[in-house]
Design a protein around this motif. Structure first.
Motif, mmCIF file in Angstrom:
data_model
loop_
_atom_site.group_PDB
_atom_site.id
_atom_site.type_symbol
_atom_site.label_atom_id
_atom_site.label_comp_id
_atom_site.label_asym_id
_atom_site.label_seq_id
_atom_site.Cartn_x
_atom_site.Cartn_y
_atom_site.Cartn_z
ATOM 1 N N GLY A 193 -18.034 -22.087 -15.512
ATOM 2 C CA GLY A 193 -19.139 -22.472 -14.648
ATOM 3 C C GLY A 193 -18.678 -23.173 -13.380
ATOM 4 O O GLY A 193 -17.505 -23.123 -13.001
ATOM 5 N N LEU A 194 -19.609 -23.853 -12.723
ATOM 6 C CA LEU A 194 -19.314 -24.484 -11.436
ATOM 7 C C LEU A 194 -18.220 -25.534 -11.525
ATOM 8 O O LEU A 194 -17.422 -25.690 -10.604
ATOM 9 C CB LEU A 194 -20.588 -25.126 -10.871
ATOM 10 C CG LEU A 194 -21.590 -24.205 -10.177
ATOM 11 C CD1 LEU A 194 -22.754 -25.007 -9.660
ATOM 12 C CD2 LEU A 194 -20.927 -23.427 -9.048
ATOM 13 N N ILE A 195 -18.180 -26.272 -12.627
ATOM 14 C CA ILE A 195 -17.158 -27.316 -12.735
ATOM 15 C C ILE A 195 -15.762 -26.707 -12.706
ATOM 16 O O ILE A 195 -14.819 -27.299 -12.204
ATOM 17 C CB ILE A 195 -17.373 -28.173 -14.007
ATOM 18 C CG1 ILE A 195 -16.502 -29.426 -13.934
ATOM 19 C CG2 ILE A 195 -17.088 -27.376 -15.271
ATOM 20 C CD1 ILE A 195 -16.830 -30.452 -14.988
ATOM 21 N N LEU A 232 -10.036 -24.768 -9.537
ATOM 22 C CA LEU A 232 -9.296 -23.556 -9.177
ATOM 23 C C LEU A 232 -8.566 -23.738 -7.846
ATOM 24 O O LEU A 232 -9.131 -24.238 -6.879
ATOM 25 C CB LEU A 232 -10.250 -22.358 -9.078
ATOM 26 C CG LEU A 232 -10.928 -21.919 -10.382
ATOM 27 C CD1 LEU A 232 -11.899 -20.768 -10.110
ATOM 28 C CD2 LEU A 232 -9.902 -21.510 -11.433
ATOM 29 N N ALA A 233 -7.319 -23.322 -7.830
ATOM 30 C CA ALA A 233 -6.521 -23.356 -6.606
ATOM 31 C C ALA A 233 -6.597 -21.994 -5.914
ATOM 32 O O ALA A 233 -7.131 -21.025 -6.468
ATOM 33 C CB ALA A 233 -5.070 -23.710 -6.937
ATOM 34 N N TYR A 234 -6.047 -21.942 -4.730
ATOM 35 C CA TYR A 234 -6.037 -20.699 -3.951
ATOM 36 C C TYR A 234 -5.447 -19.546 -4.759
ATOM 37 O O TYR A 234 -6.002 -18.442 -4.796
ATOM 38 C CB TYR A 234 -5.225 -20.934 -2.669
ATOM 39 C CG TYR A 234 -5.001 -19.703 -1.828
ATOM 40 C CD1 TYR A 234 -5.984 -19.251 -0.940
ATOM 41 C CD2 TYR A 234 -3.802 -18.995 -1.904
ATOM 42 C CE1 TYR A 234 -5.775 -18.126 -0.158
ATOM 43 C CE2 TYR A 234 -3.586 -17.863 -1.126
ATOM 44 C CZ TYR A 234 -4.575 -17.432 -0.258
ATOM 45 O OH TYR A 234 -4.362 -16.318 0.502
ATOM 46 N N VAL A 288 -16.171 -24.396 0.425
ATOM 47 C CA VAL A 288 -17.457 -24.784 -0.165
ATOM 48 C C VAL A 288 -17.265 -25.937 -1.137
ATOM 49 O O VAL A 288 -18.047 -26.901 -1.161
ATOM 50 C CB VAL A 288 -18.108 -23.577 -0.876
ATOM 51 C CG1 VAL A 288 -19.272 -24.030 -1.751
ATOM 52 C CG2 VAL A 288 -18.594 -22.569 0.146
ATOM 53 N N VAL A 289 -16.212 -25.860 -1.948
ATOM 54 C CA VAL A 289 -15.923 -26.932 -2.908
ATOM 55 C C VAL A 289 -15.648 -28.239 -2.173
ATOM 56 O O VAL A 289 -16.171 -29.300 -2.535
ATOM 57 C CB VAL A 289 -14.720 -26.558 -3.796
ATOM 58 C CG1 VAL A 289 -14.285 -27.759 -4.643
ATOM 59 C CG2 VAL A 289 -15.077 -25.393 -4.710
ATOM 60 N N GLU A 308 -18.451 -38.136 -7.861
ATOM 61 C CA GLU A 308 -18.245 -36.702 -7.680
ATOM 62 C C GLU A 308 -16.776 -36.373 -7.439
ATOM 63 O O GLU A 308 -16.273 -35.355 -7.908
ATOM 64 C CB GLU A 308 -19.103 -36.185 -6.527
ATOM 65 C CG GLU A 308 -19.175 -34.680 -6.443
ATOM 66 C CD GLU A 308 -19.751 -34.033 -7.697
ATOM 67 O OE1 GLU A 308 -19.348 -32.897 -8.000
ATOM 68 O OE2 GLU A 308 -20.588 -34.668 -8.374
ATOM 69 N N GLU A 309 -16.101 -37.241 -6.724
ATOM 70 C CA GLU A 309 -14.682 -37.000 -6.440
ATOM 71 C C GLU A 309 -13.805 -37.264 -7.657
ATOM 72 O O GLU A 309 -12.868 -36.516 -7.937
ATOM 73 C CB GLU A 309 -14.229 -37.895 -5.293
ATOM 74 C CG GLU A 309 -12.761 -37.744 -4.941
ATOM 75 C CD GLU A 309 -12.376 -38.508 -3.688
ATOM 76 O OE1 GLU A 309 -11.187 -38.774 -3.510
ATOM 77 O OE2 GLU A 309 -13.278 -38.842 -2.895
#
Length: 232
Positions: free
Chosen positions: A64-66, A71-73, A93-94, A123-124
């Motif tokens: 999901g979104l988390i 995820l890295a490039y 976006v992240v 959040e960070e």
């Protein structure tokens, strides 16, 4: 020859992200649909919506979104259909989401309570995969002067030396400060080590005359204030 895929235009109008957004509002879009709008185009085999679903399922531990935040490039470009441009768009976006969660008027960031401090950093910090020790330096009114990461890794009392924390407090002319660190497990329950570190910081701070206001432990959308626990 019958094709084994469909295009976005072949979806019902009510299921197309752009049309759905205009008709019902952006709040009605699913996580995958929101990502599909960012991704914009698919491949010959997959729609942008299918690619978005692949992205949301990419991380092995955090679906999901988390998972997107972890995820890295290189992780993104391993997904067939996600190239350099799309990967960079998603990473941006992240990063924007992190900055938006932290954005307020810079001249009026006040951390006067445990909840205000936890909300500002939540959040960070809640998605960090290793322990990070942050320090928020404040003026006498509780206005944030500066925040800084002073340590990364498993925090131990032998490592979390008050010297660097207090050196920076003097450098930034802080009246007092708040220490925050995250528990990657998501459980914000303080350990014995957390209590020991807090005691050491409190004692050193009293000698210097720059009080430790709180030590906040950040979990996954939860926090514990050691001040509220009576440890400070």
């Amino acid at each position: 020859m019958k094709k084994n895929y469909f295009t976005m235009k072949e979806l019902p109008v009510s299921e197309r992200p752009y049309e759905k957004c205009v008709s019902f509002g952006v709040e009605q879009l699913s996580d995958a649909e929101l990502l599909a709008v960012i991704i914009k185009t698919g491949t010959k085999e997959k729609t942008s919506l299918s690619l978005a679903m692949d992205v949301l399922q990419r991380h092995p531990s955090y679906p999901g979104l988390i998972g997107l935040k972890h995820l890295a490039y290189e992780d993104l470009t391993c997904i067939k259909g996600i190239g350099r441009v799309k990967a960079i768009q998603l990473l941006c976006v992240v990063e924007l989401s992190k900055r938006m969660a932290r954005t307020t008027k810079k001249d009026s960031v006040y951390l006067r309570s445990p909840s205000e401090a936890a909300d500002f950093f939540m959040e960070e910090m809640r998605n960090l995969e290793t322990e990070h020790l942050y320090v928020a330096y404040l003026d006498a009114s509780g206005r944030l002067l500066r925040h800084q990461i002073v340590f990364i890794g498993t925090i131990q009392s032998s490592i979390a030396n008050p010297r660097e924390i207090l050196r920076l407090a003097l450098r930034y002319d802080a009246a007092h400060y708040i220490v925050l660190h995250n528990h990657p497990s998501g459980d914000s329950t303080p350990s014995k080590e957390d209590i020991v570190i807090t005691g050491r910081l409190k004692e050193a701070s009293e000698i210097i005359g720059i009080p430790l206001m709180d030590h906040i432990i950040i979990g996954d959308n939860q926090y514990i204030s050691l001040k509220e626990r009576g440890c400070i």
